[in-house]
Design a protein around this motif. Structure first.
Motif, PDB file in Angstrom:
ATOM      1  N   ALA A  16      -6.623  -1.725  -3.516  1.00 16.92           N
ATOM      2  CA  ALA A  16      -7.861  -1.314  -2.850  1.00 16.92           C
ATOM      3  C   ALA A  16      -7.597  -0.861  -1.421  1.00 16.92           C
ATOM      4  O   ALA A  16      -8.145   0.157  -0.966  1.00 16.92           O
ATOM      5  CB  ALA A  16      -8.870  -2.461  -2.875  1.00 16.92           C
ATOM      6  N   VAL A  17      -6.746  -1.574  -0.703  1.00 16.43           N
ATOM      7  CA  VAL A  17      -6.425  -1.205   0.680  1.00 16.43           C
ATOM      8  C   VAL A  17      -5.715   0.145   0.725  1.00 16.43           C
ATOM      9  O   VAL A  17      -6.043   1.008   1.559  1.00 16.43           O
ATOM     10  CB  VAL A  17      -5.569  -2.307   1.356  1.00 16.43           C
ATOM     11  N   LEU A  18      -4.756   0.364  -0.167  1.00 16.87           N
ATOM     12  CA  LEU A  18      -4.036   1.639  -0.190  1.00 16.87           C
ATOM     13  C   LEU A  18      -4.980   2.809  -0.489  1.00 16.87           C
ATOM     14  O   LEU A  18      -4.901   3.868   0.154  1.00 16.87           O
ATOM     15  CB  LEU A  18      -2.897   1.598  -1.211  1.00 16.87           C
ATOM     16  N   VAL A  19      -5.870   2.617  -1.456  1.00 16.05           N
ATOM     17  CA  VAL A  19      -6.821   3.678  -1.791  1.00 16.05           C
ATOM     18  C   VAL A  19      -7.774   3.921  -0.617  1.00 16.05           C
ATOM     19  O   VAL A  19      -8.072   5.071  -0.277  1.00 16.05           O
ATOM     20  CB  VAL A  19      -7.589   3.342  -3.090  1.00 16.05           C
ATOM     21  N   LEU A  20      -8.231   2.858   0.025  1.00 15.35           N
ATOM     22  CA  LEU A  20      -9.108   3.005   1.187  1.00 15.35           C
ATOM     23  C   LEU A  20      -8.412   3.774   2.302  1.00 15.35           C
ATOM     24  O   LEU A  20      -8.996   4.682   2.915  1.00 15.35           O
ATOM     25  CB  LEU A  20      -9.558   1.633   1.697  1.00 15.35           C
ATOM     26  N   LEU A  21      -7.151   3.448   2.567  1.00 14.33           N
ATOM     27  CA  LEU A  21      -6.396   4.170   3.593  1.00 14.33           C
ATOM     28  C   LEU A  21      -6.246   5.647   3.238  1.00 14.33           C
ATOM     29  O   LEU A  21      -6.355   6.522   4.108  1.00 14.33           O
ATOM     30  CB  LEU A  21      -5.027   3.527   3.805  1.00 14.33           C
ATOM     31  N   GLN A  22      -6.010   5.919   1.967  1.00  7.89           N
ATOM     32  CA  GLN A  22      -5.888   7.315   1.527  1.00  7.89           C
ATOM     33  C   GLN A  22      -7.214   8.058   1.723  1.00  7.89           C
ATOM     34  O   GLN A  22      -7.240   9.192   2.201  1.00  7.89           O
ATOM     35  CB  GLN A  22      -5.468   7.368   0.055  1.00  7.89           C
ATOM     36  N   VAL A  23      -8.335   7.430   1.368  1.00  9.10           N
ATOM     37  CA  VAL A  23      -9.654   8.045   1.549  1.00  9.10           C
ATOM     38  C   VAL A  23      -9.927   8.277   3.030  1.00  9.10           C
ATOM     39  O   VAL A  23     -10.399   9.352   3.424  1.00  9.10           O
ATOM     40  CB  VAL A  23     -10.753   7.177   0.900  1.00  9.10           C
ATOM     41  N   LEU A  24      -9.631   7.290   3.861  1.00 13.29           N
ATOM     42  CA  LEU A  24      -9.838   7.451   5.304  1.00 13.29           C
ATOM     43  C   LEU A  24      -8.968   8.575   5.870  1.00 13.29           C
ATOM     44  O   LEU A  24      -9.400   9.332   6.749  1.00 13.29           O
ATOM     45  CB  LEU A  24      -9.564   6.141   6.037  1.00 13.29           C
ATOM     46  N   GLY A  25      -7.756   8.690   5.354  1.00 14.64           N
ATOM     47  CA  GLY A  25      -6.877   9.780   5.777  1.00 14.64           C
ATOM     48  C   GLY A  25      -7.459  11.136   5.417  1.00 14.64           C
ATOM     49  O   GLY A  25      -7.432  12.077   6.221  1.00 14.64           O
ATOM     50  N   ARG A  26      -8.006  11.256   4.221  1.00 21.01           N
ATOM     51  CA  ARG A  26      -8.618  12.530   3.804  1.00 21.01           C
ATOM     52  C   ARG A  26      -9.868  12.831   4.630  1.00 21.01           C
ATOM     53  O   ARG A  26     -10.109  13.980   4.988  1.00 21.01           O
ATOM     54  CB  ARG A  26      -8.962  12.479   2.322  1.00 21.01           C
ATOM     55  N   SER A  77       3.273   9.158  -2.808  1.00 20.93           N
ATOM     56  CA  SER A  77       3.484   8.419  -4.069  1.00 20.93           C
ATOM     57  C   SER A  77       2.410   7.353  -4.303  1.00 20.93           C
ATOM     58  O   SER A  77       2.673   6.344  -4.958  1.00 20.93           O
ATOM     59  CB  SER A  77       4.872   7.781  -4.113  1.00 20.93           C
ATOM     60  N   LEU A  78       1.196   7.583  -3.799  1.00 18.87           N
ATOM     61  CA  LEU A  78       0.130   6.594  -3.973  1.00 18.87           C
ATOM     62  C   LEU A  78      -0.148   6.307  -5.446  1.00 18.87           C
ATOM     63  O   LEU A  78      -0.344   5.155  -5.835  1.00 18.87           O
ATOM     64  CB  LEU A  78      -1.156   7.042  -3.278  1.00 18.87           C
ATOM     65  N   ALA A  79      -0.148   7.343  -6.269  1.00 22.59           N
ATOM     66  CA  ALA A  79      -0.421   7.147  -7.700  1.00 22.59           C
ATOM     67  C   ALA A  79       0.612   6.223  -8.333  1.00 22.59           C
ATOM     68  O   ALA A  79       0.269   5.329  -9.117  1.00 22.59           O
ATOM     69  CB  ALA A  79      -0.456   8.483  -8.421  1.00 22.59           C
ATOM     70  N   GLU A  80       1.865   6.405  -7.978  1.00 22.41           N
ATOM     71  CA  GLU A  80       2.913   5.540  -8.527  1.00 22.41           C
ATOM     72  C   GLU A  80       2.788   4.118  -7.998  1.00 22.41           C
ATOM     73  O   GLU A  80       2.898   3.159  -8.756  1.00 22.41           O
ATOM     74  CB  GLU A  80       4.294   6.099  -8.199  1.00 22.41           C
ATOM     75  N   PHE A  81       2.574   3.996  -6.677  1.00 26.30           N
ATOM     76  CA  PHE A  81       2.390   2.661  -6.109  1.00 26.30           C
ATOM     77  C   PHE A  81       1.234   1.945  -6.807  1.00 26.30           C
ATOM     78  O   PHE A  81       1.342   0.783  -7.190  1.00 26.30           O
ATOM     79  CB  PHE A  81       2.113   2.718  -4.601  1.00 26.30           C
ATOM     80  N   GLY A  82       0.132   2.664  -6.961  1.00 27.66           N
ATOM     81  CA  GLY A  82      -1.039   2.081  -7.608  1.00 27.66           C
ATOM     82  C   GLY A  82      -0.762   1.668  -9.043  1.00 27.66           C
ATOM     83  O   GLY A  82      -1.157   0.589  -9.484  1.00 27.66           O
ATOM     84  N   ALA A  83      -0.075   2.536  -9.787  1.00 26.67           N
ATOM     85  CA  ALA A  83       0.233   2.221 -11.191  1.00 26.67           C
ATOM     86  C   ALA A  83       1.157   1.013 -11.295  1.00 26.67           C
ATOM     87  O   ALA A  83       0.940   0.121 -12.129  1.00 26.67           O
ATOM     88  CB  ALA A  83       0.872   3.436 -11.858  1.00 26.67           C
ATOM     89  N   PHE A  84       2.179   0.959 -10.445  1.00 26.16           N
ATOM     90  CA  PHE A  84       3.104  -0.170 -10.487  1.00 26.16           C
ATOM     91  C   PHE A  84       2.413  -1.463 -10.064  1.00 26.16           C
ATOM     92  O   PHE A  84       2.632  -2.522 -10.661  1.00 26.16           O
ATOM     93  CB  PHE A  84       4.335   0.095  -9.622  1.00 26.16           C
ATOM     94  N   LEU A  85       1.587  -1.385  -9.027  1.00 25.21           N
ATOM     95  CA  LEU A  85       0.859  -2.575  -8.579  1.00 25.21           C
ATOM     96  C   LEU A  85      -0.123  -3.045  -9.648  1.00 25.21           C
ATOM     97  O   LEU A  85      -0.266  -4.248  -9.900  1.00 25.21           O
ATOM     98  CB  LEU A  85       0.127  -2.299  -7.270  1.00 25.21           C
ATOM     99  N   PHE A  86      -0.808  -2.099 -10.280  1.00 23.32           N
ATOM    100  CA  PHE A  86      -1.766  -2.452 -11.335  1.00 23.32           C
ATOM    101  C   PHE A  86      -1.058  -3.130 -12.506  1.00 23.32           C
ATOM    102  O   PHE A  86      -1.520  -4.160 -13.015  1.00 23.32           O
ATOM    103  CB  PHE A  86      -2.511  -1.199 -11.810  1.00 23.32           C
ATOM    104  N   THR A  87       0.070  -2.566 -12.909  1.00 20.18           N
ATOM    105  CA  THR A  87       0.845  -3.169 -14.000  1.00 20.18           C
ATOM    106  C   THR A  87       1.274  -4.589 -13.637  1.00 20.18           C
ATOM    107  O   THR A  87       1.139  -5.509 -14.448  1.00 20.18           O
ATOM    108  CB  THR A  87       2.080  -2.300 -14.321  1.00 20.18           C
ATOM    109  N   GLY A  88       1.766  -4.762 -12.424  1.00 29.41           N
ATOM    110  CA  GLY A  88       2.167  -6.091 -11.977  1.00 29.41           C
ATOM    111  C   GLY A  88       0.995  -7.060 -11.985  1.00 29.41           C
ATOM    112  O   GLY A  88       1.120  -8.200 -12.434  1.00 29.41           O
ATOM    113  N   ALA A  89      -0.152  -6.612 -11.502  1.00 30.28           N
ATOM    114  CA  ALA A  89      -1.330  -7.480 -11.444  1.00 30.28           C
ATOM    115  C   ALA A  89      -1.768  -7.906 -12.842  1.00 30.28           C
ATOM    116  O   ALA A  89      -2.082  -9.077 -13.078  1.00 30.28           O
ATOM    117  CB  ALA A  89      -2.474  -6.774 -10.724  1.00 30.28           C
ATOM    118  N   VAL A  90      -1.792  -6.961 -13.760  1.00 29.23           N
ATOM    119  CA  VAL A  90      -2.226  -7.276 -15.125  1.00 29.23           C
ATOM    120  C   VAL A  90      -1.294  -8.298 -15.774  1.00 29.23           C
ATOM    121  O   VAL A  90      -1.742  -9.301 -16.340  1.00 29.23           O
ATOM    122  CB  VAL A  90      -2.322  -5.992 -15.980  1.00 29.23           C
TER     123      VAL A  90
END
Length: 183
Positions: free
Chosen positions: A24-34, A54-67
């Protein structure tokens, strides 16, 4: 032993929650950057180009880890989907042994998944495999986290199986009973 396992399941759940928060923090930072880039363009200024590579990859890897880290804890909390129609219609003793059988089969599948995931992580480590994104991430890291989550899930299933075989009430049944009473 019980206290140690419960702490281990809780720690994995906390790590999963922290991982979701990090996404959530990474996505928020990306939105604020845009938004910053857009605001700069509106003021005829050069956009600073604030992005997370590489936000998409970071997000996918973090999501996989969380699940995968959350599997054992959610089992303990009674949050996995279980079809109880057959078990509810059986006498208590037979239902308990059916539960033992189901936990044993699930633990066997989880053990196989853990083993396969571990082999993949070891291969990635051996060959130095990295992701394809702008920032190369060693694939052994997310694969290792996934393997750890699967291993913990396997332990939780064996824990439930042993508890049922000894005539006890596994944590997921206790949690489900508490939830039903609250409703």
């Amino acid at each position: 032993m019980r206290r140690m396992l419960d702490r281990l399941y809780a720690a994995a759940l906390w790590l999963a929650a922290i991982t979701f928060a990090l996404i959530a923090v990474l996505v928020l930072l990306q939105v604020l950057g845009r938004l910053t880039d857009r605001a700069a363009r509106l003021m005829d200024l050069p956009p600073p180009g604030l992005t997370i590579p590489s936000l998409a990859e970071f997000g996918a890897f973090l999501f996989t880890g969380a699940v995968f880290l959350g599997l054992a804890g959610t089992l303990q909390a009674g949050s996995h989907v279980r079809v109880k129609l057959l078990i509810q219609s059986l006498p208590d003793t037979l239902a308990r042994w059916m539960g033992v059988l189901v936990c044993a089969l699930a633990a066997g599948l989880a053990a196989f998944a853990t083993w396969s995931s571990a082999l993949q992580a070891l291969d990635s480590l051996k060959f130095g495999s990295v992701s394809y994104g702008v920032i190369p991430i060693p694939l052994a890291i997310p694969q290792g986290i996934m393997t750890a989550g699967l291993a913990l899930f396997c332990i939780a299933l064996i824990d439930a199986m042993v508890t049922l075989a000894r005539g006890g009430i596994p944590a997921y049944q206790a949690a489900e009973a508490t939830t039903q009473e609250a409703e």
